[in-house]
Scaffold this active site. Structure first.
Site, PDB file in Angstrom:
ATOM      1  N   GLY A 274       0.750  -1.246   0.000  1.00 47.84           N
ATOM      2  CA  GLY A 274       0.000   0.000   0.000  1.00 47.84           C
ATOM      3  C   GLY A 274       0.777   1.291   0.000  1.00 47.84           C
ATOM      4  O   GLY A 274       0.174   2.359  -0.092  1.00 47.84           O
ATOM      5  N   GLU A 316       3.733  -6.460   1.704  1.00 48.87           N
ATOM      6  CA  GLU A 316       3.430  -6.887   0.329  1.00 48.87           C
ATOM      7  C   GLU A 316       3.417  -5.703  -0.642  1.00 48.87           C
ATOM      8  O   GLU A 316       2.375  -5.367  -1.209  1.00 48.87           O
ATOM      9  CB  GLU A 316       2.048  -7.545   0.298  1.00 48.87           C
ATOM     10  CG  GLU A 316       1.937  -8.770   1.157  1.00 48.87           C
ATOM     11  CD  GLU A 316       0.508  -9.297   1.267  1.00 48.87           C
ATOM     12  OE1 GLU A 316       0.354 -10.483   1.568  1.00 48.87           O
ATOM     13  OE2 GLU A 316      -0.439  -8.506   1.057  1.00 48.87           O
ATOM     14  N   GLY A 318       3.637  -3.605  -3.960  1.00 53.68           N
ATOM     15  CA  GLY A 318       3.570  -3.800  -5.408  1.00 53.68           C
ATOM     16  C   GLY A 318       3.978  -2.511  -6.088  1.00 53.68           C
ATOM     17  O   GLY A 318       5.074  -2.371  -6.634  1.00 53.68           O
ATOM     18  N   TYR A 363      -9.735   5.889 -11.384  1.00 54.75           N
ATOM     19  CA  TYR A 363      -9.490   6.448 -10.049  1.00 54.75           C
ATOM     20  C   TYR A 363      -9.273   7.953 -10.056  1.00 54.75           C
ATOM     21  O   TYR A 363      -8.860   8.513  -9.028  1.00 54.75           O
ATOM     22  CB  TYR A 363      -8.221   5.846  -9.424  1.00 54.75           C
ATOM     23  CG  TYR A 363      -8.108   4.364  -9.439  1.00 54.75           C
ATOM     24  CD1 TYR A 363      -9.063   3.538  -8.844  1.00 54.75           C
ATOM     25  CD2 TYR A 363      -7.005   3.749 -10.029  1.00 54.75           C
ATOM     26  CE1 TYR A 363      -8.921   2.166  -8.837  1.00 54.75           C
ATOM     27  CE2 TYR A 363      -6.847   2.371 -10.018  1.00 54.75           C
ATOM     28  CZ  TYR A 363      -7.820   1.589  -9.426  1.00 54.75           C
ATOM     29  OH  TYR A 363      -7.662   0.236  -9.419  1.00 54.75           O
ATOM     30  N   CYS A 390     -13.148   5.078 -27.817  1.00 53.85           N
ATOM     31  CA  CYS A 390     -14.433   5.761 -27.981  1.00 53.85           C
ATOM     32  C   CYS A 390     -15.069   6.084 -26.635  1.00 53.85           C
ATOM     33  O   CYS A 390     -16.117   5.526 -26.273  1.00 53.85           O
ATOM     34  CB  CYS A 390     -15.356   4.896 -28.829  1.00 53.85           C
ATOM     35  SG  CYS A 390     -14.863   4.957 -30.535  1.00 53.85           S
TER      36      CYS A 390
HETATM   37  C1  LIG Z   1      -3.635  -8.120  -0.358  1.00 55.93           C
HETATM   38  C2  LIG Z   1      -2.823  -7.111  -1.091  1.00 55.93           C
HETATM   39  N1  LIG Z   1      -1.521  -7.071  -0.881  1.00 55.93           N
HETATM   40  C3  LIG Z   1      -0.724  -6.193  -1.539  1.00 55.93           C
HETATM   41  C4  LIG Z   1      -1.249  -5.295  -2.435  1.00 55.93           C
HETATM   42  C5  LIG Z   1      -0.306  -4.363  -3.121  1.00 55.93           C
HETATM   43  O1  LIG Z   1      -0.608  -3.054  -2.892  1.00 55.93           O
HETATM   44  P1  LIG Z   1       0.340  -1.905  -3.394  1.00 55.93           P
HETATM   45  O2  LIG Z   1       0.591  -2.106  -4.836  1.00 55.93           O
HETATM   46  O3  LIG Z   1      -0.406  -0.676  -3.109  1.00 55.93           O
HETATM   47  O4  LIG Z   1       1.605  -1.989  -2.594  1.00 55.93           O
HETATM   48  C6  LIG Z   1      -2.626  -5.282  -2.662  1.00 55.93           C
HETATM   49  C7  LIG Z   1      -3.244  -4.276  -3.542  1.00 55.93           C
HETATM   50  O5  LIG Z   1      -3.677  -3.216  -3.088  1.00 55.93           O
HETATM   51  C8  LIG Z   1      -3.429  -6.222  -1.984  1.00 55.93           C
HETATM   52  O6  LIG Z   1      -4.742  -6.262  -2.197  1.00 55.93           O
HETATM   53  N1  LIG Z   2      -5.260  -1.262  -9.065  1.00 58.74           N
HETATM   54  C1  LIG Z   2      -5.166  -0.214  -8.095  1.00 58.74           C
HETATM   55  C2  LIG Z   2      -4.733  -0.646  -6.753  1.00 58.74           C
HETATM   56  C3  LIG Z   2      -5.478  -1.797  -6.187  1.00 58.74           C
HETATM   57  C4  LIG Z   2      -4.504  -2.832  -5.885  1.00 58.74           C
HETATM   58  C5  LIG Z   2      -5.042  -4.160  -5.495  1.00 58.74           C
HETATM   59  N2  LIG Z   2      -5.609  -4.272  -4.162  1.00 58.74           N
HETATM   60  C6  LIG Z   2      -4.388   0.961  -8.624  1.00 58.74           C
HETATM   61  O1  LIG Z   2      -4.096   1.022  -9.764  1.00 58.74           O
HETATM   62  O2  LIG Z   2      -4.074   1.882  -7.946  1.00 58.74           O
END
Ligand SMILES: Cc1ncc(COP(=O)(O)O)c(C=O)c1O
Ligand SMILES: N[C@@H](CCCC[NH3+])C(=O)O
Length: 462
Positions: A274, A316, A318, A363, A390
């Site tokens: 997050g 975690e 991402g 978003y 479109c």
């Molecule tokens: C369970 C879980 N872990 C990790 C993430 C990765 O989040 P972020 O990319 O914001 O670090 C997400 C997506 O929000 C998630 O749903």
């Molecule tokens: N997909 C989203 C975040 C959610 C991640 C998954 N829980 C984004 O682009 O910001």
């Protein structure tokens, strides 16, 4: 992206103050927004030492470019910051076999949330014991595959799933290590669509409603399941640790309740991902070393006062690892000045759009971009970078200063597109999805090839 729900999409022409200094926007690469190895030479953007004009000539546009050094640097920083804990790279942000190998080589674990992501990881040779499987509706087939391959952790998300996984485990004669996903009731300071720990949503077991404690009790009655910890993910694109503090406090409360009721001290606490990144000037991402220290302090304080041993902390990330490494290179197709009634906004249409970056439409996300293929000292114009689909909401960059001599054939580069762009890409309007090209040390390597119209036609079997 700001911490408010979707605002006006087609607001009046904004005053210059909203977008900072136009000259700065035009010529500088803000190092908090652009990848570590991005430079500008005579106005031309170079990524990982590669001239984007050469990159576009070789790989076409749009192309999502990943700076391997930037990705690895952030992964390494996370691993170091959380020494003594585990960092699971969240593959939903972007996953390919090449990226899975980078993640492994940098010593990280991997979070997957579908059979598809699991397949990518396994076929990259990612160690299964370092994989955690997530998802609020994992199918029997996905759970079976996880058990067959001895995936390290399954994060349980519903009562149905507890029984489903326990049956599979027992039939296989295995014991599966699991965590219970807890909805801690935190209102994360982020866009409502990507907050995940407030009460009224689909993920996890509610703490306040007692479902989390009940889930723990049910897991403990299943011989095929070994409960190793609790999990919580409060949301995404977060810029302060207060939500994690509340989350950790509540999770430790549950750890204590489990100890008191079941005589069991769980060894793991997964605080989810997050952390936010900088998309535009003024976004202030947290320093990962400081965050790790703070999370450790919070967990230690809470556990000490509860008389519990300190669990192993997992996170975690991402977006915070792959987001800043990505840049999308587009070619300009049309340029159209539009009188808005309060001024002129120039719509610059590029050869991609919401099919390769849905985040602005979904978003109200904010991005920035530069003219990447040449220098220009033309005065700035307020531009909106739009796609070719479109939909009038098919916007990639809502407001940005671009040189007023932008013409068809110019290349634009949009920053911070590594996370949740290619992974959320669609074939809207029968658009083939763009490639992902890694750059490092002046060379390019295709991680995911460009889709073709023939690829799409092969799916049409009627
Ligand atoms: C369970 C879980 N872990 C990790 C993430 C990765 O989040 P972020 O990319 O914001 O670090 C997400 C997506 O929000 C998630 O749903
Ligand atoms: N997909 C989203 C975040 C959610 C991640 C998954 N829980 C984004 O682009 O910001």
């Amino acid at each position: 992206m700001r911490a408010h729900p979707a605002g006006p999409r087609h607001a009046e022409v904004l005053p210059a103050s909203h977008l900072g200094n136009p000259a700065k926007n035009l010529n500088d690469l803000d190092p908090t927004i652009w990848p570590a190895n991005a430079t500008r030479e005579n106005g031309v953007l170079h990524l990982g030492g590669v001239d984007v004009r050469d990159l576009a000539a070789e790989h076409g546009t749009p192309a999502i470019v990943l700076d391997e050094g930037d990705f690895r640097g952030r992964a390494r920083a996370y691993a170091e910051a959380f020494t003594g804990g585990d960092v699971f790279y969240a593959g939903k942000a972007f996953l390919s076999r090449g990226v899975a190998r980078w993640v492994d080589e940098e010593g990280l674990h991997l979070d997957v949330c579908t059979g598809g992501e699991l397949k990518v990881a396994l076929s990259a040779g990612f160690p299964p014991e370092k994989i955690a499987l997530h998802g609020n509706n994992k199918s029997t087939a996905e759970l079976q595959k996880a058990v067959d391959h001895n995936v390290g952790r399954v994060v349980l998300d519903s009562y149905v799933e507890i029984v489903r996984l326990a049956d599979i485990a027992q039939r296989a004669g295995k014991e599966v290590q699991v965590l219970v996903r807890v909805t801690v009731g935190v209102e994360a300071h982020t866009h409502e669509y990507i907050a995940t720990a407030h009460e009224d949503q689909k993920f996890g077991f509610s703490l306040s409603g007692g479902e989390a404690a009940e889930a723990v009790a049910r897991v403990l009655r299943q011989p095929g399941l070994k409960l190793v910890g609790l999990h919580s993910h409060i949301g995404s694109q977060i810029f302060d640790t207060s939500g994690f503090e509340v989350s950790a406090h509540r999770l430790v409360g549950l750890l204590r309740q489990i100890r008191d009721e079941h005589g069991l001290e769980l060894p793991e606490l997964d605080l989810g991902g997050g952390l936010g990144i900088a998309y535009v000037e003024g976004d202030t991402p947290l320093d990962i070393g400081a965050v790790a220290k703070e999370l450790r302090r919070i967990v230690e304080t809470e556990c000490t006062s509860a008389g519990l041993p300190i669990p192993r902390i997992a996170v975690e990330p991402g977006r915070a690892i792959v987001g800043p490494a990505g840049v999308t290179v587009y070619e300009v197709g049309t340029v159209k000045p539009v009188d808005t009634g309060t001024g002129t906004r120039t719509y610059v249409s590029i050869d991609g759009g919401m099919s390769d970056n849905l985040r602005t439409a979904l978003y109200d996300a904010e991005y920035t971009c530069v003219l990447a293929s040449r220098a220009s000292d033309a005065p700035p114009m307020l531009a909106r970078v739009v796609g070719r689909h479109c939909e009038s909401g098919d916007v990639v960059v809502k407001d940005v200063w671009l040189p007023s001599d932008v013409v068809p054939g110019d290349l634009l580069a949009v920053a911070a597109t590594g996370a949740y762009c290619r992974s959320m890409a669609s074939n809207y309007n029968h658009t083939p999805r763009p490639p992902v090209v890694a750059v490092a040390d002046r060379t390019t390597k295709v991680l995911v090839r460009r889709e073709t119209e023939d690829d799409l036609m092969r799916l049409d079997v009627g």
